[in-house]
Design a protein around this motif. Structure first.
Motif, PDB file in Angstrom:
ATOM      1  N   MET A   1       0.825  -1.210   0.000  1.00  0.00           N
ATOM      2  CA  MET A   1       0.000   0.000   0.000  1.00  0.00           C
ATOM      3  C   MET A   1       0.856   1.256   0.000  1.00  0.00           C
ATOM      4  O   MET A   1       0.528   2.253  -0.633  1.00  0.00           O
ATOM      5  CB  MET A   1      -0.918  -0.019   1.232  1.00  0.00           C
ATOM      6  N   SER A   2       1.969   1.217   0.727  1.00  0.00           N
ATOM      7  CA  SER A   2       2.850   2.380   0.770  1.00  0.00           C
ATOM      8  C   SER A   2       3.453   2.652  -0.605  1.00  0.00           C
ATOM      9  O   SER A   2       3.665   3.811  -0.980  1.00  0.00           O
ATOM     10  CB  SER A   2       3.964   2.158   1.797  1.00  0.00           C
ATOM     11  N   GLU A   3       3.735   1.585  -1.375  1.00  0.00           N
ATOM     12  CA  GLU A   3       4.261   1.776  -2.717  1.00  0.00           C
ATOM     13  C   GLU A   3       3.241   2.472  -3.608  1.00  0.00           C
ATOM     14  O   GLU A   3       3.600   3.342  -4.419  1.00  0.00           O
ATOM     15  CB  GLU A   3       4.642   0.420  -3.320  1.00  0.00           C
ATOM     16  N   THR A   4       1.971   2.112  -3.458  1.00  0.00           N
ATOM     17  CA  THR A   4       0.922   2.736  -4.262  1.00  0.00           C
ATOM     18  C   THR A   4       0.779   4.216  -3.913  1.00  0.00           C
ATOM     19  O   THR A   4       0.654   5.072  -4.805  1.00  0.00           O
ATOM     20  CB  THR A   4      -0.418   2.010  -4.041  1.00  0.00           C
ATOM     21  N   ILE A   5       0.799   4.545  -2.634  1.00  0.00           N
ATOM     22  CA  ILE A   5       0.697   5.940  -2.214  1.00  0.00           C
ATOM     23  C   ILE A   5       1.897   6.743  -2.718  1.00  0.00           C
ATOM     24  O   ILE A   5       1.759   7.882  -3.199  1.00  0.00           O
ATOM     25  CB  ILE A   5       0.579   6.023  -0.686  1.00  0.00           C
ATOM     26  N   ALA A   6       3.087   6.150  -2.632  1.00  0.00           N
ATOM     27  CA  ALA A   6       4.281   6.843  -3.134  1.00  0.00           C
ATOM     28  C   ALA A   6       4.193   7.055  -4.637  1.00  0.00           C
ATOM     29  O   ALA A   6       4.622   8.098  -5.157  1.00  0.00           O
ATOM     30  CB  ALA A   6       5.533   6.036  -2.775  1.00  0.00           C
ATOM     31  N   TRP A   7       3.629   6.085  -5.358  1.00  0.00           N
ATOM     32  CA  TRP A   7       3.467   6.213  -6.812  1.00  0.00           C
ATOM     33  C   TRP A   7       2.527   7.361  -7.147  1.00  0.00           C
ATOM     34  O   TRP A   7       2.782   8.147  -8.068  1.00  0.00           O
ATOM     35  CB  TRP A   7       2.938   4.898  -7.361  1.00  0.00           C
ATOM     36  N   ILE A   8       1.409   7.484  -6.404  1.00  0.00           N
ATOM     37  CA  ILE A   8       0.445   8.565  -6.649  1.00  0.00           C
ATOM     38  C   ILE A   8       1.065   9.924  -6.319  1.00  0.00           C
ATOM     39  O   ILE A   8       0.925  10.899  -7.084  1.00  0.00           O
ATOM     40  CB  ILE A   8      -0.831   8.320  -5.822  1.00  0.00           C
TER      41      ILE A   8
ATOM     42  N   ILE B   1       1.940  13.442  -8.653  1.00  0.00           N
ATOM     43  CA  ILE B   1       1.390  14.756  -8.311  1.00  0.00           C
ATOM     44  C   ILE B   1       2.485  15.793  -8.125  1.00  0.00           C
ATOM     45  O   ILE B   1       2.350  16.951  -8.570  1.00  0.00           O
ATOM     46  CB  ILE B   1       0.532  14.652  -7.032  1.00  0.00           C
ATOM     47  N   TYR B   2       3.610  15.405  -7.515  1.00  0.00           N
ATOM     48  CA  TYR B   2       4.637  16.383  -7.137  1.00  0.00           C
ATOM     49  C   TYR B   2       5.914  16.294  -7.981  1.00  0.00           C
ATOM     50  O   TYR B   2       6.599  17.310  -8.145  1.00  0.00           O
ATOM     51  CB  TYR B   2       5.006  16.199  -5.662  1.00  0.00           C
ATOM     52  N   ASP B   3       6.250  15.107  -8.466  1.00  0.00           N
ATOM     53  CA  ASP B   3       7.518  14.947  -9.184  1.00  0.00           C
ATOM     54  C   ASP B   3       7.354  15.436 -10.624  1.00  0.00           C
ATOM     55  O   ASP B   3       6.634  14.827 -11.428  1.00  0.00           O
ATOM     56  CB  ASP B   3       7.935  13.470  -9.176  1.00  0.00           C
ATOM     57  N   LYS B   4       8.024  16.504 -10.985  1.00  0.00           N
ATOM     58  CA  LYS B   4       7.867  17.104 -12.306  1.00  0.00           C
ATOM     59  C   LYS B   4       8.577  16.317 -13.406  1.00  0.00           C
ATOM     60  O   LYS B   4       8.580  16.756 -14.567  1.00  0.00           O
ATOM     61  CB  LYS B   4       8.357  18.551 -12.287  1.00  0.00           C
ATOM     62  N   ASN B   5       9.167  15.204 -13.068  1.00  0.00           N
ATOM     63  CA  ASN B   5       9.665  14.306 -14.104  1.00  0.00           C
ATOM     64  C   ASN B   5       8.523  13.627 -14.847  1.00  0.00           C
ATOM     65  O   ASN B   5       8.742  13.030 -15.899  1.00  0.00           O
ATOM     66  CB  ASN B   5      10.583  13.240 -13.504  1.00  0.00           C
TER      67      ASN B   5
ATOM     68  N   GLU C   1      14.226  -1.918 -13.631  1.00  0.00           N
ATOM     69  CA  GLU C   1      14.086  -0.485 -13.849  1.00  0.00           C
ATOM     70  C   GLU C   1      13.788   0.192 -12.507  1.00  0.00           C
ATOM     71  O   GLU C   1      12.952  -0.294 -11.741  1.00  0.00           O
ATOM     72  CB  GLU C   1      12.954  -0.193 -14.845  1.00  0.00           C
ATOM     73  N   GLU C   2      14.467   1.285 -12.233  1.00  0.00           N
ATOM     74  CA  GLU C   2      14.278   2.009 -10.985  1.00  0.00           C
ATOM     75  C   GLU C   2      13.822   3.435 -11.284  1.00  0.00           C
ATOM     76  O   GLU C   2      14.335   4.084 -12.203  1.00  0.00           O
ATOM     77  CB  GLU C   2      15.584   2.048 -10.177  1.00  0.00           C
ATOM     78  N   LEU C   3      12.839   3.867 -10.509  1.00  0.00           N
ATOM     79  CA  LEU C   3      12.352   5.239 -10.604  1.00  0.00           C
ATOM     80  C   LEU C   3      12.969   6.038  -9.457  1.00  0.00           C
ATOM     81  O   LEU C   3      12.784   5.684  -8.291  1.00  0.00           O
ATOM     82  CB  LEU C   3      10.811   5.261 -10.501  1.00  0.00           C
ATOM     83  N   LEU C   4      13.716   7.065  -9.788  1.00  0.00           N
ATOM     84  CA  LEU C   4      14.446   7.853  -8.806  1.00  0.00           C
ATOM     85  C   LEU C   4      13.765   9.195  -8.586  1.00  0.00           C
ATOM     86  O   LEU C   4      13.246   9.823  -9.515  1.00  0.00           O
ATOM     87  CB  LEU C   4      15.896   8.082  -9.264  1.00  0.00           C
ATOM     88  N   SER C   5      13.755   9.634  -7.344  1.00  0.00           N
ATOM     89  CA  SER C   5      13.241  10.955  -6.989  1.00  0.00           C
ATOM     90  C   SER C   5      14.326  11.998  -7.260  1.00  0.00           C
ATOM     91  O   SER C   5      15.473  11.661  -7.547  1.00  0.00           O
ATOM     92  CB  SER C   5      12.841  10.967  -5.513  1.00  0.00           C
ATOM     93  N   PRO C   6      13.990  13.281  -7.211  1.00  0.00           N
ATOM     94  CA  PRO C   6      15.000  14.317  -7.461  1.00  0.00           C
ATOM     95  C   PRO C   6      16.196  14.234  -6.515  1.00  0.00           C
ATOM     96  O   PRO C   6      17.302  14.627  -6.879  1.00  0.00           O
ATOM     97  CB  PRO C   6      14.215  15.618  -7.272  1.00  0.00           C
ATOM     98  N   ASN C   7      16.026  13.732  -5.301  1.00  0.00           N
ATOM     99  CA  ASN C   7      17.162  13.648  -4.382  1.00  0.00           C
ATOM    100  C   ASN C   7      17.966  12.352  -4.552  1.00  0.00           C
ATOM    101  O   ASN C   7      18.910  12.099  -3.802  1.00  0.00           O
ATOM    102  CB  ASN C   7      16.684  13.767  -2.939  1.00  0.00           C
TER     103      ASN C   7
END
Length: 238
Positions: free
Chosen positions: A1-8, A12-16, A207-213
């Motif tokens: 569930m935490s993965e799904t929330i992080a994906w959403i 919304i916030y990650d401009k990538n 495949e890995e999805l990386l955040s800006p940090n």
């Protein structure tokens, strides 16, 4: 569930991602937070899909438009090609029965959520279907190879068991030639021949999805994939 929330939240916030870029642009115009705008748009879409006569059009336009947008406009943001190979046939098959299933309450909302799970972690739906397809394909290839080997063995036995034809239009020479064995053995010279070597490798793609940090937001492992390498070697035969 935490993965799904992080994906959403990432959408919304990650401009990538193009969704976050559009929400940020609307937030600058309206002065509202991106998450507020996202909730308003989701509520508007939910209302259209449950209360209006245009639910069929809006649902299918969304389900076909966003994948095509990812493929042709934002190819760097699209998921793996394997997920699209599974998504489009499933989408087409369900759409054929839309008119028969419209009587189900919130049918188009359920359809939208079900097909969204193909691209949303933990990717359970997509993995189950993909594993089933790979297993079925491997079994089919195995059965085909077994049938081919049986047919080849049967044809060889048939060719050996069949004697020479009793009728022959070509005249044969009946002269008998007697060979005298040589007193000394003649050493045989080695002969060379080419052999074909095929190497089959199995590998997985991660495949890995990386955040800006730089932290890992999402990780997808697809496969197995097969890679065949063929080379020719020379072998000496005596």
């Amino acid at each position: 569930m935490s993965e799904t929330i992080a994906w959403i939240e990432c959408r919304i916030y990650d401009k990538n991602h193009f969704t976050a870029r559009y929400l940020a642009h609307l937030a600058d115009l309206s002065g509202m937070q991106p998450v507020t705008i996202a909730k308003i748009l989701c509520g508007l879409l939910f209302t259209i899909l449950t209360l209006t006569d245009q639910a069929h059009f809006f649902a299918n336009s969304t389900l076909i438009g966003i994948p095509l947008l990812l493929i042709f406009v934002y190819p760097d943001e699209k998921p793996s090609d394997e997920s699209f190979f599974i998504y489009f046939p499933i989408f087409g098959g369900i759409t054929l029965f839309d008119r028969s299933l419209e009587g189900i309450p919130c049918y188009y909302v359920l359809k939208l959520l079900f097909l969204l799970f193909f691209f949303m972690p933990p990717y359970t739906v997509c993995q189950i279907i993909a594993n089933g397809l790979f297993i079925e394909k491997d079994v089919e290839n195995s059965n085909k190879s077994r049938r081919d080997s049986i047919a080849k063995s049967h044809s060889m036995r048939t060719a050996i068991s069949e004697g020479p034809s009793p009728k022959c239009d070509v005249a044969t020479d009946t002269t008998q030639i007697t060979f005298t064995p040589s007193p000394l053995p003649i050493p045989s010279e080695p002969k060379s021949s080419d052999i074909k070597v095929t190497v089959i490798e199995e590998y997985y793609k991660e495949e890995e999805l990386l955040s800006p940090n730089g932290s890992v937001i999402d990780r997808v492992i697809t496969g197995p994939f097969r890679k065949e390498t063929t080379r020719t070697e020379r072998k000496n035969q005596k």
